[in-house]
Design an enzyme around this catalytic site. Sequence first.
Site, short mmCIF file in Angstrom:
data_model
loop_
_atom_site.label_atom_id
_atom_site.label_comp_id
_atom_site.label_asym_id
_atom_site.label_seq_id
_atom_site.Cartn_x
_atom_site.Cartn_y
_atom_site.Cartn_z
N LYS A 112 36.66 22.54 40.10
CA LYS A 112 36.55 22.81 38.38
C LYS A 112 36.85 21.53 37.67
CE LYS A 112 37.72 26.87 36.86
NZ LYS A 112 38.84 28.04 36.50
N ASP A 148 42.97 41.78 34.32
CA ASP A 148 41.41 41.68 34.16
C ASP A 148 41.03 41.97 35.56
OD1 ASP A 148 38.82 41.58 33.03
OD2 ASP A 148 38.87 39.35 33.15
#
EC number: 2.7.11.1
Length: 502
Positions: free
Chosen positions: A86, A179
Amino acid sequence: MAQVLSTPLAIPGPTPIQFMAGLLARIVTKNTNKETSTPESPRSPRTPQGSILMDKYEIGKLLGHGSFAKVYLARNIHSGEDVAIKVIDKEKIVKSGLAGHIKREISILRRVRHPYIVHLLEVMATKTKIYIVMEYVRGGELYNTVARGRLREGTARRYFQQLISSVAFCHSRGVYHRDLKLENLLLDDKGNVKVSDFGLSVVSEQLKQEGICQTFCGTPAYLAPEVLTRKGYEGAKADIWSCGVILFVLMAGYLPFDDKNILVMYTKIYKGQFKCPKWFSPELARLVTRMLDTNPDTRITIPEIMKHRWFKKGFKHVKFYIENDKLCREDDDNDDDDSSSLSSGRSSTASEGDAEFDIKRVDSMPRPASLNAFDILSFSDLSGLFEEGGQGARFVSAAPMTKIISKLEEIAKEVKFMVRKKDWSVRLEGCREGAKGPLTIRVEIFELTPSLVVVEVKKKGGNIEEYEEFCNKELRPQLEKLMHYQADEVEEVMCLPPEIEQ
């Protein structure tokens, strides 16, 4: 064969609140097949595909991108391992106020290293970019598997067992995901679950008002009812609700709470209005109902889930340890031949009963390895002091080996370290994340004479400064009473045969 339902699995569109949460948390939000895009290099504005990053990674195709970052497939040129990198633009995250968010996510990933959680391999940075190197999970999202139809009960159970194992580990480390959903569960090439995206996670140290979360976040269809009230909630209980939704979807092929009108869906969640399909077994239906209890105070807990009959079928505790900053998994084919044990100063995936059983097994352990002349030569000086040498230390003791083990467990409990035992080797694992991950120390006991043992301490993970501080402030003061100072006995052992001395 998985049964394909007439209607595909549908997830309601994001609300403005969810859109903002996703914008903040999910750096990678859009998949793409474009292979012409390339990451930026610290040496040039653009680095073409095939270039080498930091003399270590060969950059491959673009996997996805978002507002602040791009994710690339890459290959470690030294090991040949595929990774996902990333690449985050520093200037953008600083201007958006997300620098602290990125640091927190990295810190959390270092804290929760587990076989069923996507591994953070390393973090690198230049003046303009942050490079987060992650494990590359080939199997994609579990969502895509379930979208083709509900799963067989055995398959769903295995995925759920792995999910609960990882969530239990996170909670034992004071981390609450907040989440959990199918899109954040990936599958590796062996078909094992990997929990990902800790962007909305919170750690216990951040929580106010006796561990109560205040932030409204998560994905609407997976939100616990107490989150909707905005009056504060416990992260652990909210995670259990989300796991209940996931279990329902795995077995049903659709969401328990679903409606095109999001306010109607929220009403269903708040009232707990759902119905288990007829193909759910009574045991499964009871488990799902306990997990989707709208009252968080009576909702089933992680230890209760792991004791539930439906969950326990075919379940095996995953065994692993951290060594040299790498996660190592112990694969045992036979549960009855379990040669390692686990206990902890904090909650863990092992039950209290398991911990008691493991401690009682110490007395029946096999005899420790004896030191031969070459071993003694390599140890050089066994004067009885806590001799430190770089990342290791050792001392001689006349104390019973069970007493040494008990003292190590006592120290671990005081500092909230996890203890893993295998024969006469003890591994102490910290939960505080350092620059190189949590501190991990291995203590091994060797037989020197029938009445003397050598206790060797080595750092296996974490940074050297934290290791030295732990040894000086915790280990040495408490182990000094067990150290043996009769130099003449040790010197007698050091008198090696002439052929060895030569």
